[in-house]
Motif scaffolding. Structure first.
Motif, PDB file in Angstrom:
ATOM      1  N   TYR A 109       0.786  -1.232   0.000  1.00 26.64           N
ATOM      2  CA  TYR A 109       0.000   0.000   0.000  1.00 26.64           C
ATOM      3  C   TYR A 109       0.821   1.287   0.000  1.00 26.64           C
ATOM      4  N   LEU A 110       1.975   1.306   0.640  1.00 26.35           N
ATOM      5  CA  LEU A 110       2.738   2.550   0.749  1.00 26.35           C
ATOM      6  C   LEU A 110       3.917   2.653  -0.209  1.00 26.35           C
ATOM      7  N   ARG A 111       4.585   1.551  -0.467  1.00 27.52           N
ATOM      8  CA  ARG A 111       5.801   1.595  -1.277  1.00 27.52           C
ATOM      9  C   ARG A 111       5.580   2.187  -2.661  1.00 27.52           C
ATOM     10  N   PRO A 112       4.476   1.903  -3.344  1.00 27.25           N
ATOM     11  CA  PRO A 112       4.282   2.526  -4.660  1.00 27.25           C
ATOM     12  C   PRO A 112       4.227   4.057  -4.595  1.00 27.25           C
ATOM     13  N   HIS A 113       3.811   4.605  -3.460  1.00 20.57           N
ATOM     14  CA  HIS A 113       3.652   6.051  -3.338  1.00 20.57           C
ATOM     15  C   HIS A 113       4.870   6.738  -2.727  1.00 20.57           C
ATOM     16  N   VAL A 114       5.480   6.125  -1.716  1.00 21.76           N
ATOM     17  CA  VAL A 114       6.567   6.787  -0.994  1.00 21.76           C
ATOM     18  C   VAL A 114       7.887   6.032  -1.057  1.00 21.76           C
ATOM     19  N   GLY A 115       7.952   4.935  -1.760  1.00 25.12           N
ATOM     20  CA  GLY A 115       9.138   4.080  -1.763  1.00 25.12           C
ATOM     21  C   GLY A 115      10.395   4.763  -2.248  1.00 25.12           C
ATOM     22  N   THR A 116      10.335   5.433  -3.404  1.00 23.98           N
ATOM     23  CA  THR A 116      11.549   6.059  -3.936  1.00 23.98           C
ATOM     24  C   THR A 116      11.976   7.242  -3.081  1.00 23.98           C
ATOM     25  N   GLY A 117      11.030   8.034  -2.624  1.00 25.76           N
ATOM     26  CA  GLY A 117      11.368   9.167  -1.757  1.00 25.76           C
ATOM     27  C   GLY A 117      11.983   8.714  -0.445  1.00 25.76           C
ATOM     28  N   LEU A 118      11.428   7.673   0.138  1.00 19.83           N
ATOM     29  CA  LEU A 118      11.968   7.139   1.386  1.00 19.83           C
ATOM     30  C   LEU A 118      13.364   6.572   1.178  1.00 19.83           C
ATOM     31  N   SER A 119      13.560   5.863   0.091  1.00 16.72           N
ATOM     32  CA  SER A 119      14.876   5.299  -0.210  1.00 16.72           C
ATOM     33  C   SER A 119      15.911   6.400  -0.410  1.00 16.72           C
ATOM     34  N   ASP A 120      15.547   7.447  -1.138  1.00 20.42           N
ATOM     35  CA  ASP A 120      16.460   8.575  -1.344  1.00 20.42           C
ATOM     36  C   ASP A 120      16.790   9.267  -0.031  1.00 20.42           C
ATOM     37  N   THR A 121      15.788   9.432   0.838  1.00 22.73           N
ATOM     38  CA  THR A 121      16.001  10.069   2.139  1.00 22.73           C
ATOM     39  C   THR A 121      16.937   9.226   3.001  1.00 22.73           C
ATOM     40  N   ILE A 122      16.743   7.929   3.002  1.00 21.07           N
ATOM     41  CA  ILE A 122      17.616   7.040   3.774  1.00 21.07           C
ATOM     42  C   ILE A 122      19.045   7.124   3.259  1.00 21.07           C
ATOM     43  N   ASP A 123      19.212   7.169   1.941  1.00 21.95           N
ATOM     44  CA  ASP A 123      20.556   7.280   1.369  1.00 21.95           C
ATOM     45  C   ASP A 123      21.224   8.595   1.764  1.00 21.95           C
TER      46      ASP A 123
END
Length: 136
Positions: A109-123
């Motif tokens: 439910y969430l990864r399609p919407h926030v997955g790339t942004g969250l991954s970039d933030t973690i990096d």
């Protein structure tokens, strides 16, 4: 009292979730999560060892360390540690199921919407953590 409320909430959530099917997370997401978790624990262990080294060099720190060592021999503390480790062992399967369920819900439910942004933030955060609290 709070422990009873938390246990009741966990049981209610488990019962309500059992009525719906929760998707299983992909192996890729589980591996990414475990990699991030292991790196985080490594950072904490490294920071703790640096703190111990720093405290051991100080006279007040040495006195505190001696006091903590004297507490380890007390039977009351050993009993508390045994109870806490037993509770941890009993709760481990429940925690693993909850973690798997949350990863599945996140992926569905969430990864399609926030997955790339969250991954970039973690990096981006990793860059700062490598300077302040390195994993090695």
């Amino acid at each position: 009292m709070n422990a009873k409320l938390i246990l009741a909430l966990a049981l209610v959530l488990q019962a309500s979730v059992s009525f719906c099917e929760i998707p299983a997370p992909s192996q890729e997401l589980v591996q990414k999560y475990e990699s991030l978790r292991d790196t985080f624990y490594s950072r904490l262990r490294n920071a703790y060892s640096k703190l111990q080294t720093t405290v051991g060099e100080n006279e007040q720190g040495q006195n505190a360390q001696n006091f903590i060592e004297s507490l380890k021999d007390k039977p009351e503390l050993q009993a508390i540690v045994k109870v806490a480790s037993g509770l941890g062992a009993e709760a481990r399967p429940l925690v693993d199921r909850a973690r798997t369920s949350l990863l599945g819900l996140y992926e569905a439910y969430l990864r399609p919407h926030v997955g790339t942004g969250l991954s970039d933030t973690i990096d981006r955060i990793k860059v700062y953590l490598d300077e302040v609290m390195p994993a090695q």
